[in-house]
Design a protein around this motif. Structure first.
Motif: not given
Length: 268
Positions: A132-136, A139-146, A148-157
């Motif tokens: 499970x990755x926690x949502x954050x 300004x430009x993206x949504x992030x998902x972290x455990x 160790x890792x953090x991944x982001x949605x693209x900031x490209x519109x």
């Protein structure tokens, strides 16, 4: 070379017809952690090509005798052990850009599934890990972290621009998700945000009943504002047509019990 005539009367080159693409079901599986009071999404670590060792959204191939929705619910049943009704899943979009997969053409029918509880995870076939990755948000993206890792949605519109700049398997697996899942995440989060004021299915992750405080906690990352800035009185007033008051919660300490609500537009 064989040509067919389309409905407009013009000829179509058979070599340009995509006859049998792979059809995958990409499932964005959401839950809520009642300990941290945060929204979570499920990611799996792939252990097969393409994108071996990349984190990704859970996927399955659609079988010959099932619908896309049935495949999405089957994935949850087989991988998580939860047998959900169709009211817990929602079709998101179809992703067909030729650049989204490196080899054989694969179309993705994306669904969102809202789990009424957050179960323990165990990696299944095709994955070496599941978390499970926690949502954050920023300004430009949504992030998902455990831890160790953090991944982001693209900031490209813009979708066309995203795929033009898409690095695919050349991207860093410690920073990027497999396939076009960062674009799919953006589309999903934007969809949920746009529906918060008329069909907030995301609240199904709170179970069959919820407090306004927990509802605001779910809204917060999608609105990209701290939960403290969502005024409870205004929130209740602006969403009264969506929520049905079903009574008070049990009191486990001092103070007034919180009111409980359910989504008014869903059948009991």
């Amino acid at each position: 070379m064989i040509y067919f005539e389309d409905r407009g009367g013009s000829s179509v080159d058979s070599q340009n017809i995509l006859e049998r693409p792979f059809i995958t079901i990409t499932n964005l599986i959401w839950s809520f952690d009642h300990v941290t009071n945060r929204v979570n999404i499920l990611l799996v670590k792939r252990n097969n090509a393409p994108y071996d060792n990349y984190w990704a959204l859970p996927e399955t191939f659609m079988r010959a005798q099932e619908s896309a929705e049935e495949a999405a619910l089957r994935l949850v049943r087989e991988k998580i052990g939860m047998d959900l009704s169709g009211s817990h899943t929602e079709q998101l979009a179809t992703f067909t850009n030729p650049l989204r997969t490196p080899n054989d053409r694969a179309l993705s029918l994306a669904y969102m599934t809202f789990l009424p509880e957050k179960p323990q995870l165990k990696a299944g076939y095709g994955a070496s890990d599941a978390r499970w990755f926690t949502m954050g948000y920023s300004d430009r993206t949504y992030s998902f972290s455990d831890t160790v890792h953090t991944f982001q949605s693209t900031d490209c519109p813009v979708q066309k621009t995203y795929y033009t700049e898409f690095d695919g398997t050349k991207s860093d697996p410690q920073k990027h998700l497999a396939f076009d899942h960062e674009w799919i995440l953006k589309v999903a989060c934007d969809r949920i945000r746009n529906k918060l004021n008329y069909q907030p299915n995301i609240l199904l992750i709170l179970g069959g009943k919820f407090t306004l405080k927990d509802a605001r906690r779910v809204y917060s990352p999608f609105m990209k504002i701290p939960v403290q800035q969502i005024d409870n009185s205004n929130f209740k007033k602006s969403h009264q047509q969506l929520f049905t008051d079903i009574g008070s919660s049990e009191v486990n300490g001092p103070g007034r019990p919180a009111r409980l609500y359910k989504l008014a537009y869903l059948s009991a």
